[in-house]
Design a protein around this motif. Sequence first.
Motif, short mmCIF file in Angstrom:
data_model
loop_
_atom_site.label_atom_id
_atom_site.label_comp_id
_atom_site.label_asym_id
_atom_site.label_seq_id
_atom_site.Cartn_x
_atom_site.Cartn_y
_atom_site.Cartn_z
N ARG A 30 50.61 25.37 0.64
CA ARG A 30 50.81 24.96 -0.46
C ARG A 30 50.07 25.40 -1.56
O ARG A 30 48.95 25.74 -1.15
CB ARG A 30 50.96 23.61 -0.47
N ASP A 31 50.37 25.45 -2.73
CA ASP A 31 49.45 25.78 -3.87
C ASP A 31 48.76 27.25 -3.75
O ASP A 31 47.59 27.17 -3.41
CB ASP A 31 48.21 24.81 -4.14
N PHE A 32 49.74 28.05 -3.11
CA PHE A 32 49.28 29.48 -2.84
C PHE A 32 48.93 30.34 -4.05
O PHE A 32 49.48 30.49 -5.00
CB PHE A 32 50.51 30.03 -2.20
N ASP A 33 47.61 30.86 -3.71
CA ASP A 33 47.07 31.91 -4.98
C ASP A 33 46.83 33.12 -4.26
O ASP A 33 45.73 33.50 -3.83
CB ASP A 33 45.94 31.10 -5.66
N PRO A 34 47.77 34.07 -4.32
CA PRO A 34 47.45 35.34 -3.27
C PRO A 34 46.27 36.21 -4.02
O PRO A 34 45.52 36.91 -3.36
CB PRO A 34 48.82 36.12 -3.52
N ALA A 35 46.20 36.07 -5.47
CA ALA A 35 45.16 36.91 -5.99
C ALA A 35 43.72 36.23 -5.80
O ALA A 35 42.50 36.96 -5.24
CB ALA A 35 45.17 36.72 -7.63
N LYS A 36 43.65 35.00 -5.79
CA LYS A 36 42.32 34.40 -5.06
C LYS A 36 41.96 34.77 -3.63
O LYS A 36 40.69 34.94 -3.33
CB LYS A 36 42.42 33.01 -5.42
#
Length: 338
Positions: A30-36
Amino acid sequence: MALVSEFLSQLTLSYGGEAEPRYPTVVPVRDFDPAKDAARLDTAIKTKGVDEQTIIDILTRRSYEQRRDIAFEYERISRKDLPTALKGALSGSLEAVMLGLMKSTSQYDASELKASIKGLGTDEETLIELVCSRNNEELMEIKKVYKEMFKKELEKDIAGDTSGNFAKLLLALVQTKRDEPSNVVDYQKIDEDARLLYEAGVQRKGTDVAAWIAVMSQRSVPHLQKVFERYKSYSPYDMKESIRKEVKGDLEKSFLTLVECFENRQLYFANRLHEAMKSKGAKEKVVTRIMVSRCEIDLMKIRTEFKREHKKSLYQTIAEHTKGDYQKALLSLCGGDD
């Protein structure tokens, strides 16, 4: 809504309109942030001595779709392809796990098949595991992906690398002619098939292998489960004992794998894992392949079967038979102790 779509993505529709349930240990975060994630990976790969733990934490706890998004972002910020960067940063069994996770399940299966047939000598054990344990739907997808990846037909490669009845059985399976499960139970057909298997094997001198291949490669799994039950009323031996008496070598292993998978596919994988971690170390190739290829499909159920059958959890078994970062990656894919 996100929950609903997440739930739906866990279900795969099989042709009977029935959803074949999935039991993954690796699910979308959940709350996936590919850039991070990509930035963290970039730092981990560039760090002197490589920060393996961060690489493991990210890649083993994201779904394939998410890993693909991370790879896209990674290439954008570092101008490098993520699998190539991982290859340069890692080695050995840990590298094999991480590169495996960068492929979709069918791409991974296709590349494992390719590896088992190319070069000198065939790795029959891998070939048997991959072809005999995958269902119709999986095999269709693998064939398609195999052609895209290697510009060759899987059938042709298998035919060029195997021979005799072993080749005939594998090719019959790869042709994916298996019936879809039906809501109607055909008792007459069950009885006919059970008798056919008996008359083609135990009852006669020699074995009519072609008849066995036809039944085992064309009938639906629920039908075959009932056939093997009925078979016991004709034969003094059950199906597996009959196979051991009638055929030998790779053909025997293939038929046994099929029957085990028809009866309980997750138990088959649990037993393969147990077998691979029986002695002091582990057959790492086998362990890696099953953990990587099943973590988004049915590894949760494989864990359950493992504990039930071997009175010890898969998690503890991996902890005892592997070490270092490779162990950390496998335990993360395993997703917990039972």
